[in-house]
Design a protein around this motif. Sequence first.
Motif, mmCIF file in Angstrom:
data_model
loop_
_atom_site.group_PDB
_atom_site.id
_atom_site.type_symbol
_atom_site.label_atom_id
_atom_site.label_comp_id
_atom_site.label_asym_id
_atom_site.label_seq_id
_atom_site.Cartn_x
_atom_site.Cartn_y
_atom_site.Cartn_z
ATOM 1 N N VAL A 88 26.092 27.742 42.096
ATOM 2 C CA VAL A 88 27.241 28.327 41.403
ATOM 3 C C VAL A 88 28.360 28.579 42.414
ATOM 4 N N PRO A 89 29.468 27.849 42.326
ATOM 5 C CA PRO A 89 30.554 28.040 43.301
ATOM 6 C C PRO A 89 31.160 29.441 43.188
ATOM 7 N N GLY A 90 31.361 30.080 44.336
ATOM 8 C CA GLY A 90 31.991 31.403 44.363
ATOM 9 C C GLY A 90 31.051 32.554 44.140
ATOM 10 N N VAL B 61 24.866 40.872 43.025
ATOM 11 C CA VAL B 61 25.329 39.511 42.804
ATOM 12 C C VAL B 61 26.777 39.597 42.346
ATOM 13 N N HIS B 62 27.688 39.067 43.151
ATOM 14 C CA HIS B 62 29.120 39.084 42.835
ATOM 15 C C HIS B 62 29.526 37.742 42.239
ATOM 16 N N TYR B 63 30.216 37.788 41.094
ATOM 17 C CA TYR B 63 30.678 36.527 40.514
ATOM 18 C C TYR B 63 32.160 36.585 40.150
ATOM 19 N N ARG B 64 32.900 37.485 40.780
ATOM 20 C CA ARG B 64 34.343 37.585 40.544
ATOM 21 C C ARG B 64 35.074 36.305 40.947
ATOM 22 N N ARG B 65 34.572 35.620 41.986
ATOM 23 C CA ARG B 65 35.259 34.427 42.486
ATOM 24 C C ARG B 65 34.704 33.124 41.894
ATOM 25 N N VAL B 66 33.800 33.230 40.933
ATOM 26 C CA VAL B 66 33.283 32.051 40.236
ATOM 27 C C VAL B 66 34.371 31.514 39.306
ATOM 28 N N PRO B 67 34.545 30.202 39.190
ATOM 29 C CA PRO B 67 35.560 29.653 38.276
ATOM 30 C C PRO B 67 35.428 30.249 36.875
ATOM 31 N N PRO C 87 24.309 45.960 35.038
ATOM 32 C CA PRO C 87 25.594 45.258 35.058
ATOM 33 C C PRO C 87 26.696 46.121 35.636
ATOM 34 N N GLY C 88 27.611 45.494 36.375
ATOM 35 C CA GLY C 88 28.778 46.176 36.923
ATOM 36 C C GLY C 88 30.024 45.390 36.603
ATOM 37 N N ARG C 89 31.086 45.651 37.344
ATOM 38 C CA ARG C 89 32.361 44.971 37.121
ATOM 39 C C ARG C 89 32.313 43.604 37.795
ATOM 40 N N GLU C 90 32.121 42.543 36.986
ATOM 41 C CA GLU C 90 31.963 41.178 37.471
ATOM 42 C C GLU C 90 30.904 41.102 38.577
ATOM 43 N N SER C 91 29.823 41.838 38.349
ATOM 44 C CA SER C 91 28.705 41.869 39.289
ATOM 45 C C SER C 91 27.453 42.306 38.541
ATOM 46 N N VAL C 92 26.315 42.041 39.141
ATOM 47 C CA VAL C 92 25.040 42.533 38.620
ATOM 48 C C VAL C 92 24.282 43.160 39.780
#
Length: 258
Positions: free
Chosen positions: A121-123, A135-141, A167-172
């Motif tokens: 998963v990019p980003g 797990v941060h996914y704020r920078r995922v497309p 769950p958090g803000r664009e994170s888990v």
Amino acid sequence: MTASDEIAGRLAAGTALLVATDFDGTLAPIAEDPSIPEITPANARVLGRLAAHPDAVVAIVSGRELVDLRGRVALEGAIYAGNHGLELQRGAETVVHPTARRRRPAIDRARRILARELGDVPGCSIEDKSLSLTVHYRRVPPDVRPTVPERIDELAPALGEDVHLVPGRESVEVRPRVEWDKGRAVEWIAADLPAGHRTIYLGDDTTDEDVFRTLRPVDVGVRVGTDATDAEFRLDSQRAVAPFLDWLAETVFRRPVG
């Protein structure tokens, strides 16, 4: 009566004041890269004045690892709660939740599984905070972003019963399964204050709701941002935090602080 009048009257009636606050999104602006945020100079100044007041205690409560949090705030006299309260530092004393320490192998195992299954998963990045993971996914497309928490949920059984997902803000968050959170950490800190004390807590994320739900009627919860909340009061944005804390210092103590 305005919200300001209600807050001032409620807190000024206490024998002491615990000023507790989240870090990311509250004392520091949210950033796409979690290594970037630092406390704003204005927030650092007013918290320093509050921490120096004989009738005030300042606590910084964060999902960040304790050593990371301390380095970003660097406020002498403050109490620090890292990893959502699993690590607590008051002066020279540091306490780590014993169950969380014992479940570190389960966190290591979860990190290996997540790194393998999310490596394409990019980003997407996995922050290892020793006692927990984020797990941060704020920078995922944007077109892929919604699938990340779904994939993590699907992996939950493989991660094992010793961890749970928050769950958090664009994170888990991947945390050890322990009956502990930010709310209990704030209660633990407040237990050492004099009878009749008041607590005010500021936070912007879903994990801060654990604190808002534990506050007493004499306390004050302030949600930063526009999301739904159990807090009674609200600031529209992170930029409003420093002016609010300045107002708090001047009004509740009825004289300039510092």
